[in-house]
Design a protein around this motif. Structure first.
Motif, PDB file in Angstrom:
ATOM      1  N   MET A   1       0.832  -1.183   0.000  1.00 14.19           N
ATOM      2  CA  MET A   1       0.000   0.000   0.000  1.00 14.19           C
ATOM      3  C   MET A   1       0.877   1.246   0.000  1.00 14.19           C
ATOM      4  N   SER A   2       1.687   1.478   1.023  1.00 16.83           N
ATOM      5  CA  SER A   2       2.525   2.660   1.098  1.00 16.83           C
ATOM      6  C   SER A   2       3.973   2.260   0.922  1.00 16.83           C
ATOM      7  N   THR A   3       4.659   2.994   0.090  1.00 20.79           N
ATOM      8  CA  THR A   3       6.076   2.719  -0.115  1.00 20.79           C
ATOM      9  C   THR A   3       6.872   3.942   0.288  1.00 20.79           C
ATOM     10  N   PRO A   4       8.025   3.737   0.925  1.00 24.24           N
ATOM     11  CA  PRO A   4       8.842   4.881   1.309  1.00 24.24           C
ATOM     12  C   PRO A   4       9.331   5.651   0.088  1.00 24.24           C
ATOM     13  N   THR A   5       9.418   6.973   0.223  1.00 23.40           N
ATOM     14  CA  THR A   5       9.883   7.791  -0.885  1.00 23.40           C
ATOM     15  C   THR A   5      11.400   7.858  -0.928  1.00 23.40           C
ATOM     16  N   SER A   6      12.034   7.867   0.194  1.00 24.18           N
ATOM     17  CA  SER A   6      13.487   7.828   0.259  1.00 24.18           C
ATOM     18  C   SER A   6      13.880   7.303   1.626  1.00 24.18           C
ATOM     19  N   PRO A   7      15.101   6.779   1.751  1.00 25.77           N
ATOM     20  CA  PRO A   7      15.500   6.219   3.049  1.00 25.77           C
ATOM     21  C   PRO A   7      15.395   7.247   4.165  1.00 25.77           C
ATOM     22  N   GLY A   8      14.762   6.841   5.251  1.00 24.06           N
ATOM     23  CA  GLY A   8      14.658   7.707   6.424  1.00 24.06           C
ATOM     24  C   GLY A   8      13.507   8.686   6.376  1.00 24.06           C
TER      25      GLY A   8
ATOM     26  N   PRO B   1     -15.245  14.871   6.094  1.00 20.57           N
ATOM     27  CA  PRO B   1     -14.022  14.508   5.368  1.00 20.57           C
ATOM     28  C   PRO B   1     -13.980  13.049   4.923  1.00 20.57           C
ATOM     29  N   ARG B   2     -14.588  12.159   5.664  1.00 18.09           N
ATOM     30  CA  ARG B   2     -14.617  10.752   5.264  1.00 18.09           C
ATOM     31  C   ARG B   2     -15.352  10.584   3.941  1.00 18.09           C
ATOM     32  N   ARG B   3     -16.350  11.412   3.721  1.00 16.18           N
ATOM     33  CA  ARG B   3     -17.117  11.323   2.476  1.00 16.18           C
ATOM     34  C   ARG B   3     -16.373  11.966   1.317  1.00 16.18           C
ATOM     35  N   MET B   4     -15.419  12.837   1.622  1.00 12.19           N
ATOM     36  CA  MET B   4     -14.626  13.481   0.569  1.00 12.19           C
ATOM     37  C   MET B   4     -13.621  12.536  -0.054  1.00 12.19           C
ATOM     38  N   VAL B   5     -13.120  11.599   0.725  1.00  7.57           N
ATOM     39  CA  VAL B   5     -12.090  10.686   0.242  1.00  7.57           C
ATOM     40  C   VAL B   5     -12.790   9.626  -0.601  1.00  7.57           C
ATOM     41  N   ARG B   6     -12.800   9.868  -1.907  1.00  3.17           N
ATOM     42  CA  ARG B   6     -13.505   8.977  -2.836  1.00  3.17           C
ATOM     43  C   ARG B   6     -12.518   8.406  -3.847  1.00  3.17           C
ATOM     44  N   PRO B   7     -12.623   7.116  -4.073  1.00  5.42           N
ATOM     45  CA  PRO B   7     -11.719   6.508  -5.050  1.00  5.42           C
ATOM     46  C   PRO B   7     -12.101   6.877  -6.477  1.00  5.42           C
ATOM     47  N   TRP B   8     -11.147   6.740  -7.354  1.00  2.00           N
ATOM     48  CA  TRP B   8     -11.392   6.928  -8.767  1.00  2.00           C
ATOM     49  C   TRP B   8     -11.309   5.559  -9.427  1.00  2.00           C
ATOM     50  N   PRO B   9     -11.652   5.447 -10.676  1.00  2.00           N
ATOM     51  CA  PRO B   9     -11.722   4.129 -11.318  1.00  2.00           C
ATOM     52  C   PRO B   9     -10.409   3.348 -11.195  1.00  2.00           C
ATOM     53  N   ALA B  10     -10.560   2.055 -10.984  1.00  2.00           N
ATOM     54  CA  ALA B  10      -9.388   1.196 -10.823  1.00  2.00           C
ATOM     55  C   ALA B  10      -8.565   1.117 -12.100  1.00  2.00           C
ATOM     56  N   THR B  11      -9.170   1.425 -13.215  1.00  2.00           N
ATOM     57  CA  THR B  11      -8.443   1.360 -14.482  1.00  2.00           C
ATOM     58  C   THR B  11      -7.553   2.576 -14.695  1.00  2.00           C
ATOM     59  N   ALA B  12      -7.724   3.594 -13.892  1.00  2.00           N
ATOM     60  CA  ALA B  12      -6.917   4.811 -14.030  1.00  2.00           C
ATOM     61  C   ALA B  12      -5.493   4.549 -13.553  1.00  2.00           C
TER      62      ALA B  12
ATOM     63  N   GLU C   1      -5.729   5.287   7.246  1.00  4.25           N
ATOM     64  CA  GLU C   1      -7.116   4.833   7.104  1.00  4.25           C
ATOM     65  C   GLU C   1      -7.749   5.431   5.853  1.00  4.25           C
ATOM     66  N   TRP C   2      -7.546   6.725   5.630  1.00  2.00           N
ATOM     67  CA  TRP C   2      -8.096   7.379   4.451  1.00  2.00           C
ATOM     68  C   TRP C   2      -7.466   6.816   3.181  1.00  2.00           C
ATOM     69  N   LEU C   3      -6.157   6.562   3.214  1.00  2.00           N
ATOM     70  CA  LEU C   3      -5.486   5.981   2.059  1.00  2.00           C
ATOM     71  C   LEU C   3      -6.009   4.570   1.797  1.00  2.00           C
ATOM     72  N   ALA C   4      -6.212   3.807   2.852  1.00  2.01           N
ATOM     73  CA  ALA C   4      -6.758   2.453   2.702  1.00  2.01           C
ATOM     74  C   ALA C   4      -8.160   2.506   2.111  1.00  2.01           C
ATOM     75  N   ARG C   5      -8.936   3.501   2.482  1.00  5.95           N
ATOM     76  CA  ARG C   5     -10.284   3.650   1.922  1.00  5.95           C
ATOM     77  C   ARG C   5     -10.193   3.886   0.409  1.00  5.95           C
ATOM     78  N   LEU C   6      -9.238   4.695  -0.004  1.00  2.61           N
ATOM     79  CA  LEU C   6      -9.060   4.923  -1.443  1.00  2.61           C
ATOM     80  C   LEU C   6      -8.674   3.633  -2.148  1.00  2.61           C
ATOM     81  N   GLU C   7      -7.696   2.927  -1.591  1.00  9.06           N
ATOM     82  CA  GLU C   7      -7.160   1.747  -2.268  1.00  9.06           C
ATOM     83  C   GLU C   7      -8.077   0.539  -2.169  1.00  9.06           C
ATOM     84  N   SER C   8      -8.866   0.430  -1.103  1.00  8.37           N
ATOM     85  CA  SER C   8      -9.759  -0.721  -0.967  1.00  8.37           C
ATOM     86  C   SER C   8     -10.861  -0.708  -2.011  1.00  8.37           C
ATOM     87  N   ALA C   9     -11.186   0.459  -2.495  1.00  6.55           N
ATOM     88  CA  ALA C   9     -12.224   0.561  -3.515  1.00  6.55           C
ATOM     89  C   ALA C   9     -11.638   0.469  -4.916  1.00  6.55           C
ATOM     90  N   GLY C  10     -10.347   0.192  -4.999  1.00  7.65           N
ATOM     91  CA  GLY C  10      -9.732  -0.038  -6.305  1.00  7.65           C
ATOM     92  C   GLY C  10      -8.866   1.080  -6.828  1.00  7.65           C
TER      93      GLY C  10
END
Length: 160
Positions: free
Chosen positions: A1-8, A70-81, A146-155
């Motif tokens: 799900m989340s990957t580090p951008t740079s060490p540390g 704010p929970r309703r604002m975090v909406r996923p976009w199509p999984a094909t994007a 949690e918000w990021l997981a909500r985005l990714e769980s919906a594709g």
């Protein structure tokens, strides 16, 4: 799900969350300063039960909005994007800022009511609710994940 951008540096949500937490602490300090100055400058009268009830009602509405809107604002976009880090970070940042603004509004409305009526109780009640709201809705690392997981769980492929 989340990957580090740079060490540390940590996950992007951690970096974004740190910046947003600084904003939330500044807003929290602002609420305390506004309330303290208003209580000592508005007047000696506390106000009526109508002043207190009105401010309680307004405060509950805005703190509830800070929690739920704010929970309703975090909406996923199509999984094909394609993965879009900028769009995902923008949604997380927007949700966090909206939450902080809603949480701070009870103090600002209480301040207006206090000066309009010449009593200190509305701003004190508003500040108590704002402090609680800011602490409950602050963009913690867990909340951001949690918000990021909500985005990714919906594709949505966020790229974060």
């Amino acid at each position: 799900m989340s990957t580090p951008t740079s060490p540390g540096e940590g996950a992007p949500t951690d970096v974004l969350g740190r910046a947003l937490r600084l904003v939330s602490f500044a807003m929290l300090a602002g609420v305390v300063v506004i309330a303290t100055v208003a209580v000592f400058t508005v007047g000696d009268e506390a106000g009526t039960s109508t002043d207190a009830f009105g401010q309680l009602l307004v405060s509950v509405v805005f703190v509830a909005a800070a929690i739920f809107v704010p929970r309703r604002m975090v909406r996923p976009w199509p999984a094909t994007a394609e993965p879009d880090e900028v769009k995902a970070a923008g949604q997380l940042r927007g949700a966090a800022f909206l939450s902080l603004v809603f949480a701070e509004l009870p103090t600002l409305i209480g301040l207006v009511n206090s000066f309009a009526r010449g009593v200190w109780l509305p701003v004190a009640i508003g500040a108590l609710f704002s402090v609680a709201g800011l602490l409950l809705t602050a963009p913690t690392a867990d909340r951001m994940r949690e918000w990021l997981a909500r985005l990714e769980s919906a594709g949505a492929r966020t790229g974060l």
